[in-house]
Design an enzyme around this catalytic site. Structure first.
Site, PDB file in Angstrom:
ATOM      1  CE  LYS A  65      -2.061   2.914   2.762  1.00 29.62           C
ATOM      2  NZ  LYS A  65      -1.785   4.019   1.978  1.00 29.62           N
TER       3      LYS A  65
ATOM      4  N   GLY B 162       7.246   4.783   8.112  1.00 32.03           N
ATOM      5  CA  GLY B 162       6.238   5.828   8.309  1.00 32.03           C
ATOM      6  C   GLY B 162       6.349   6.547   9.631  1.00 32.03           C
TER       7      GLY B 162
ATOM      8  N   GLY C 299       3.215   3.755  13.464  1.00 30.82           N
ATOM      9  CA  GLY C 299       4.201   2.553  13.654  1.00 30.82           C
ATOM     10  C   GLY C 299       3.625   1.939  15.025  1.00 30.82           C
TER      11      GLY C 299
ATOM     12  CD  GLU D 279      13.542   0.366   9.038  1.00 35.82           C
ATOM     13  OE1 GLU D 279      13.947   1.231   9.489  1.00 35.82           O
ATOM     14  OE2 GLU D 279      13.984  -0.790   8.994  1.00 35.82           O
TER      15      GLU D 279
ATOM     16  CB  CYS E  18      13.439   8.415   8.344  1.00 41.09           C
ATOM     17  SG  CYS E  18      14.189   7.511   6.833  1.00 41.09           S
TER      18      CYS E  18
ATOM     19  CD  GLU F 106      10.372  12.475  11.795  1.00 41.63           C
ATOM     20  OE1 GLU F 106       9.173  11.950  11.959  1.00 41.63           O
ATOM     21  OE2 GLU F 106      11.174  12.018  11.233  1.00 41.63           O
TER      22      GLU F 106
HETATM   23  P1  NAD Z   1       2.382   8.126   8.033  1.00 43.89           P
HETATM   24  O1  NAD Z   1       2.792   7.241   9.143  1.00 43.89           O
HETATM   25  O2  NAD Z   1       1.422   9.008   8.284  1.00 43.89           O
HETATM   26  O3  NAD Z   1       2.045   7.332   6.770  1.00 43.89           O
HETATM   27  C1  NAD Z   1       2.831   6.264   6.352  1.00 43.89           C
HETATM   28  C2  NAD Z   1       2.146   5.203   5.465  1.00 43.89           C
HETATM   29  O4  NAD Z   1       0.993   4.610   6.583  1.00 43.89           O
HETATM   30  C3  NAD Z   1       1.095   5.591   4.473  1.00 43.89           C
HETATM   31  O5  NAD Z   1       0.984   4.773   3.671  1.00 43.89           O
HETATM   32  C4  NAD Z   1      -0.313   5.975   5.266  1.00 43.89           C
HETATM   33  O6  NAD Z   1      -1.186   5.766   4.283  1.00 43.89           O
HETATM   34  C5  NAD Z   1      -0.047   4.619   6.132  1.00 43.89           C
HETATM   35  N1  NAD Z   1      -1.197   4.846   7.459  1.00 43.89           N
HETATM   36  C6  NAD Z   1      -1.561   5.966   7.800  1.00 43.89           C
HETATM   37  N2  NAD Z   1      -2.113   5.532   9.055  1.00 43.89           N
HETATM   38  C7  NAD Z   1      -2.401   4.245   8.938  1.00 43.89           C
HETATM   39  C8  NAD Z   1      -2.948   3.170   9.692  1.00 43.89           C
HETATM   40  N3  NAD Z   1      -3.814   3.593  10.917  1.00 43.89           N
HETATM   41  N4  NAD Z   1      -2.935   2.214   9.756  1.00 43.89           N
HETATM   42  C9  NAD Z   1      -2.275   1.704   8.443  1.00 43.89           C
HETATM   43  N5  NAD Z   1      -1.646   2.369   7.773  1.00 43.89           N
HETATM   44  C10 NAD Z   1      -1.658   3.825   7.927  1.00 43.89           C
HETATM   45  O7  NAD Z   1       3.630   8.910   7.588  1.00 43.89           O
HETATM   46  P2  NAD Z   1       3.983   9.824   6.777  1.00 43.89           P
HETATM   47  O8  NAD Z   1       3.718  11.197   7.113  1.00 43.89           O
HETATM   48  O9  NAD Z   1       3.438   9.477   5.410  1.00 43.89           O
HETATM   49  O10 NAD Z   1       5.601   9.731   6.499  1.00 43.89           O
HETATM   50  C11 NAD Z   1       6.484  10.522   7.023  1.00 43.89           C
HETATM   51  C12 NAD Z   1       7.018   9.905   8.357  1.00 43.89           C
HETATM   52  O11 NAD Z   1       7.826   8.713   7.799  1.00 43.89           O
HETATM   53  C13 NAD Z   1       8.034  10.588   9.155  1.00 43.89           C
HETATM   54  O12 NAD Z   1       7.990  10.181  10.552  1.00 43.89           O
HETATM   55  C14 NAD Z   1       9.549   9.833   8.716  1.00 43.89           C
HETATM   56  O13 NAD Z   1      10.671   9.874   9.543  1.00 43.89           O
HETATM   57  C15 NAD Z   1       9.014   8.482   8.532  1.00 43.89           C
HETATM   58  N6  NAD Z   1       9.765   7.673   7.429  1.00 43.89           N
HETATM   59  C16 NAD Z   1      10.859   6.581   8.023  1.00 43.89           C
HETATM   60  C17 NAD Z   1      11.717   5.990   7.395  1.00 43.89           C
HETATM   61  C18 NAD Z   1      12.695   5.117   7.932  1.00 43.89           C
HETATM   62  O14 NAD Z   1      13.420   4.205   7.190  1.00 43.89           O
HETATM   63  N7  NAD Z   1      13.043   4.903   9.198  1.00 43.89           N
HETATM   64  C19 NAD Z   1      11.806   6.465   5.954  1.00 43.89           C
HETATM   65  C20 NAD Z   1      10.917   7.222   5.448  1.00 43.89           C
HETATM   66  C21 NAD Z   1      10.082   8.014   6.413  1.00 43.89           C
END
Ligand code: NAD
Length: 497
Positions: A196, A249, A254, A271, A305, A401
């Protein structure tokens, strides 16, 4: 604005066609018939729409992946064939690298030129690295003791087996690369996948699905469902037919996914976010350190990230290094990522722009000084590269962050102090040390609580090096041999001879 800039005909054609999800080898609309829009962040305009999947679509995709894993040509494939298919997929991505880069640019805002040499090339290199692993997955043999059966002979061995159906959910900051970080080890080990992509960035995931089909993967091995996190994402995390969840994310989501995974004892890799320190030691090459610190925070508009979002500079060089970084920031060209001269694109969304400018304004309210940048503008979702000083270690801007082009900078006086400051944060994804004092650097490395430490570079990721977080930055590792472990289960076998 995007119409004036050069773009491949096939890129334009891809965005213009009705986009569907790939489920069990069929291009599908959502069962509900609902769709959702996605935008070009450089203009704010709607770029297209995709199916808005719900639990029915997720269920169909998981069943297709289950069937492909349990009973299909894929389930009988030998490692060499899995290796060759991954290699073929990498070749097709290489053929379509410009299109993939342009799709990433249109949908995410990042520079197409940078996406081609970074996002797309790193994804290709990673798939090739993982193709090599397909033929190198080994178990072990053991000699059991079993004292209660002294007269019998036994043979014991441990098999490493593909974990099964993988549910992969990724963020929008590196849509293609993050998807490939999941896909590579899953396909190398023989798993099947339901991906997804983020709500905002479905384009390259759907293009990837086309290439997976063209490469010759059996139906159901790779499925893509588009939809919101709350609907499609949550349904995938709760689905009992998923054997492993892998998520990139925010830490907030997470945690929810980790809890959902435990309901079904689904294996899980997370992650998550970061607030990584960049440490400039007194002996560092200051010019290199300033340029490196600027790239560490401003690359990908700071939406990385492991971005170096906290800068600690030895007090005697603090003003100079901050002035150099501010000069780099002030000299950056912002604009549409299709323009090859552009060094910084827009943030992903109006929401992200508001979040980032909100943090900058909070800094002002709490008495911090904005050394450069400090504002957002449009059309599109731009924020100028920003450096903030006169902040305290406990300040929210230092602890939380921001996920944008905002650097907070603080001076330090000695090693113990800077190690304490670097570790004084809930995240632990990465850290960089800028120094040529080898002994001091080696003494610092074990004391830093983060999954990666870079010396005289930052965010330098290689397929051979595991990547992941300490503390709130996550659970498990991606890349390297560690990734193979996370996509396999161990089975112990004991044979009485
Ligand atoms: P997010 O957590 O809002 O969304 C990430 C994904 O999760 C999206 O596909 C979203 O649709 C899905 N999602 C949202 N709510 C959900 C739920 N309740 N159940 C299941 N899936 C759900 O994050 P974002 O704002 O899209 O991304 C930014 C974040 O990602 C930052 O905190 C960043 O640090 C982190 N990130 C981490 C890494 C790593 O490798 N550690 C890499 C890239 C980004």
């Amino acid at each position: 604005m995007s119409n004036e800039l050069p773009i491949l005909a096939q890129t334009r054609a891809f965005t213009a066609r009705p986009l569907k999800m790939l489920i069990g080898g069929q291009w599908s609309v959502a069962a509900s018939g609902q769709t959702m829009n996605f935008r070009n962040p450089a203009t704010g305009e709607i770029l297209g729409n995709v199916p808005a999947a719900d639990s029915q679509d997720v269920d169909r995709a998981v069943q297709a992946a289950r069937q492909a894993f349990d009973d299909s040509p894929w389930s009988r494939m030998r490692p060499r064939e899995r290796q060759n298919l991954l290699w073929r997929l990498a070749e097709l991505m290489e053929r379509d690298a410009q299109e993939l880069a342009e799709l990433e640019c249109l949908n995410n805002g990042k520079s197409a030129a940078v996406a081609k040499v970074m996002d797309v090339q790193l994804a290709i290199d990673f798939l090739r690295y993982m193709a090599g692993w397909a033929t190198k997955i080994e178990g072990t043999t053991v000699e059991p003791s079993l004292p209660l059966m002294p007269n019998d002979q036994f043979h014991g061995f441990i098999r490493r087996e593909a974990i099964g159906v993988v549910g992969a959910i990724v963020a929008w900051n590196f849509p293609l690369l993050l998807a490939c970080w999941k896909l590579g080890p899953a396909l190398a080990t023989g798993c099947t996948v339901v991906l997804k992509p983020a709500d905002e960035t479905p384009l390259t995931a759907l293009k990837l699905a086309e290439l997976v089909q063209e490469a010759g993967y059996p139906d159901g091995v790779f499925n893509v469902i588009t939809g919101t996190g709350l609907n499609a994402g949550a349904a995938l995390t709760r689905h009992p037919g998923v054997d492993k969840l892998t998520f990139t994310g925010s830490t907030e989501v997470g945690k929810q996914i980790g809890k959902a995974a435990m309901e079904n004892m689904t294996r899980v890799t997370l992650e998550l976010g970061g607030k990584s320190p960049t440490i400039v030691m007194p002996d560092a090459n200051l010019q290199e350190a300033a340029a490196g610190a600027a790239t560490a925070i401003f690359f990908n508009q700071g939406q990385v990230c492991c971005a170096g979002s906290r800068l600690y500079v030895h007090r005697k060089h603090f003003d100079n290094v901050v002035a150099d970084i501010a000069a780099i920031a002030n000299g950056m060209t912002l604009g549409n990522g299709l323009d090859p001269k552009v060094q910084m694109g827009p943030l992903i969304s109006a929401k992200q722009q508001d979040r980032v400018t909100g943090y900058i304004n909070l800094g002002r309210e709490l008495g911090a000084t904005v050394a450069c940048g400090g504002e957002g503008f449009g059309p599109g979702y731009f924020v100028r590269p920003t450096v903030i000083v006169d902040v305290d270690q406990r300040h929210r801007l230092v602890q939380e962050e921001i996920f944008g082009p905002v650097l907070v900078a603080m001076p330090f006086d000695d090693i113990d102090e800077v190690i304490g400051m670097a570790n004084d944060n809930p995240y632990g994804l990465g850290a960089s040390i800028w120094s040529n004092d080898l002994a001091a650097v080696h003494r610092m490395i074990p004391r830093i609580k983060s999954g990666s430490v870079w010396v005289n570079c930052h965010s330098a990721l290689d397929p051979s090096l595991p990547f992941g977080g300490y503390k709130l930055s996550g659970v498990g590792r991606e890349m390297g041999a560690a990734a193979i472990e996370h996509y396999t289960e161990l089975k112990s076998v004991l044979i009485k001879l």
